[in-house]
Design an enzyme around this catalytic site. Structure first.
Site, PDB file in Angstrom:
ATOM      1  CE1 TYR A  48      -3.662   2.552   0.659  1.00 46.78           C
ATOM      2  CE2 TYR A  48      -2.340   3.282   2.529  1.00 46.78           C
ATOM      3  CZ  TYR A  48      -3.402   3.472   1.657  1.00 46.78           C
ATOM      4  OH  TYR A  48      -4.210   4.575   1.801  1.00 46.78           O
ATOM      5  CG  ASP A  55       5.736   3.881   0.731  1.00 49.01           C
ATOM      6  OD1 ASP A  55       6.034   4.648   1.674  1.00 49.01           O
ATOM      7  OD2 ASP A  55       4.562   3.619   0.404  1.00 49.01           O
ATOM      8  CE  LYS A  63       1.025   4.951   8.328  1.00 41.18           C
ATOM      9  NZ  LYS A  63       1.037   4.204   7.080  1.00 41.18           N
TER      10      LYS A  63
HETATM   11  C1  LIG Z   1       0.372   4.724   5.716  1.00 41.63           C
HETATM   12  C2  LIG Z   1       1.124   4.484   4.461  1.00 41.63           C
HETATM   13  C3  LIG Z   1       1.037   5.352   3.357  1.00 41.63           C
HETATM   14  C4  LIG Z   1       0.054   6.487   3.303  1.00 41.63           C
HETATM   15  O1  LIG Z   1       0.300   7.467   4.238  1.00 41.63           O
HETATM   16  P1  LIG Z   1      -0.902   8.477   4.653  1.00 41.63           P
HETATM   17  O2  LIG Z   1      -0.234   9.453   5.549  1.00 41.63           O
HETATM   18  O3  LIG Z   1      -1.934   7.624   5.292  1.00 41.63           O
HETATM   19  O4  LIG Z   1      -1.400   9.090   3.388  1.00 41.63           O
HETATM   20  C5  LIG Z   1       1.877   5.135   2.288  1.00 41.63           C
HETATM   21  N1  LIG Z   1       2.740   4.108   2.290  1.00 41.63           N
HETATM   22  C6  LIG Z   1       2.842   3.243   3.311  1.00 41.63           C
HETATM   23  C7  LIG Z   1       3.861   2.152   3.257  1.00 41.63           C
HETATM   24  C8  LIG Z   1       2.013   3.387   4.416  1.00 41.63           C
HETATM   25  O5  LIG Z   1       2.081   2.496   5.417  1.00 41.63           O
END
Ligand SMILES: *Cc1c(COP(=O)(O)O)cnc(C)c1O
Length: 435
Positions: free
Chosen positions: A146, A241, A269
């Site tokens: 994701y 990511d 995060k």
């Molecule tokens: C949470 C998450 C996102 C998205 O971040 P948001 O601040 O919720 O938009 C993207 N990549 C990874 C790996 C994530 O865990």
């Protein structure tokens, strides 16, 4: 004992009339575990209190940001000081420089950063930058990874999409989806096939270096190295990511932990200390593709927001001061829980897999090892729902989905961890294994 949730239930009844599904992010819904969401009132350290006065030990940690637990004093005092100086400028400020310098100092290979307000914005802008720089259209992601909810990345996207059972999201055009190709996690050959067929048209490969959004699935030996080599060979940019792994797996994230440098990386995060912050980072030669130096447009009214910047800076500075022993201690607590549960399940012959790395783990309801989305998606989500309900009732908050991570923070005491194991063992004994 069953916890009483009357106030949460009535709040939720009101919420569904005001907010679609009563939640501002689908992962917070409890539909998949046959329950109504708990409405939080306040939180401190490892504990959360709901609107009925119940106290829980929190293993969601705001889905990752709260690596020191809730209400960390260092972060709070930085925020309080900034409040008097101004909450939003829409202009350059020193706090942006401080946070940028900190990221450059601690993340391998990073020379410049661009701040945004969420992980979604970070990944969305990173792939735009990759497309702009390479003048190629296609991107590759891995099934079950994701990367936020932008159109191009909502394909085989794990996490909330998988929990809700949504295969392809309406609203994403076929044309957009067709520019996103999907490979299998932990299967470099599946990526090699895509490169062999479309090598000249692939702008970038984006990957969660440790998958967190199909539940925790660490990369197998050599997998990330193979991705790195293929990207270099075909002139595609590699995007790590690191929205979960950043400042969590190690201070320098997965790139430090595995000793591999991506071309671009994205953060979210932890980087905001609990405030909405995301960031695209990388080498100057790539980053300066962004406007106003380059022509790849990217912008944000609240980007580099001073309150969010000082919170992030306070959190990252505290992590840096704490050093590698801090990460060792988080990992020790996490592997204590994971190995205790693994031993218990083996003794009872329960069909369960426990994956853990650093300070994250997932207990999968499956008799087979979970190494990619194919194996994760075969988990028994009904059994998970039973386990979740027992844990909630015992006063332990975990994400209401099989396809998420459990997060360990510095605020979790050894006592918290032992109590979690005890509750989990009891919960597992009550799972109807024939269901
Ligand atoms: C949470 C998450 C996102 C998205 O971040 P948001 O601040 O919720 O938009 C993207 N990549 C990874 C790996 C994530 O865990």
């Amino acid at each position: 004992m069953t916890l009483v949730h009357n106030n949460s239930v009535s709040a939720f009844q009101k919420a569904v009339t005001l907010i679609p599904g009563g939640v501002n992010s689908p992962v917070r819904a409890f539909g998949n575990v046959n329950d109504t969401p708990v409405f939080y009132d306040h939180a401190r350290g490892s504990k959360v209190w709901d609107v009925d006065g119940n106290c829980y030990t929190d293993f969601i940690c705001s889905w990752g940001p709260l690596i020191f637990g809730a209400g960390d004093e260092t972060v709070l005092s930085a925020v309080k000081q900034q409040l008097d100086k101004g909450v939003s400028f829409g202009a350059p400020c020193m706090a942006e420089l401080q946070l940028a310098q900190k990221i450059v100092d601690v993340v391998p290979g990073v020379e410049e950063v661009r701040m945004v307000s969420s992980g979604t914005e970070a990944t969305m802008s990173a792939i735009r930058l990759a497309r702009g720089l390479t003048q190629r259209n296609k991107i590759v992601k891995f099934a079950g990874n994701y990367h936020g909810h932008s159109d191009s990345l909502l394909v085989s996207a794990g996490s909330g999409v998988a929990t809700c059972g949504i295969p392809d999201t309406p609203g994403v055009t076929a044309a957009t989806a067709s520019d996103t190709m999907v490979a299998r996690y932990n299967d470099a050959a599946s990526l090699e096939e895509l490169f062999a067929a479309h090598g000249n048209d692939i702008a970038c490969v984006i990957v969660e270096p440790v998958s967190g959004n199909m539940g925790v699935v660490p990369p197998e030996k050599g997998f990330l190295e193979s991705i790195r080599a293929l990207c270099t060979q075909y002139g595609a940019l590699l995007i790590f990511d690191e929205v979960i792994t950043g400042f969590r797996l190690a201070l320098g994230g997965a790139q430090e932990y595995f000793g591999i440098e991506a071309d671009l990386c994205t953060f979210g995060k932890i980087i905001g200390g609990g405030f909405p912050v995301g960031c695209i980072a990388g080498k100057r030669q790539f980053m300066e593709g962004f406007a106003p130096v380059g022509s790849v447009y990217q912008a944000g009214t609240l980007s580099g927001n001073p309150v969010a910047m000082v919170a992030g800076y306070a959190q990252l500075s505290k992590l840096q001061q704490a050093g590698s022993v801090f990460y060792d201690e988080l990992a020790r607590k996490c592997s204590f829980i994971a190995s205790s549960l693994r031993t218990f399940c083996a003794e009872h012959e329960f069909p369960v897999q426990v994956n853990n790395i650093g300070s994250v783990f997932t207990l999968f309801f499956s008799s087979q090892p979970v190494c990619n989305w194919d194996s994760a998606s075969r988990c028994n989500t009904k059994q998970f729902a039973h386990y979740f309900s027992s844990m909630l009732d015992a006063g332990f908050l975990i994400a209401p989905s099989q396809f998420e991570s459990v997060f360990i923070s510095a605020a979790h005491t050894q006592e918290d961890c032992e109590a979690f194991v005890e509750a989990a063992c009891r919960a597992l004994q009550r799972v109807p294994w024939n269901e």
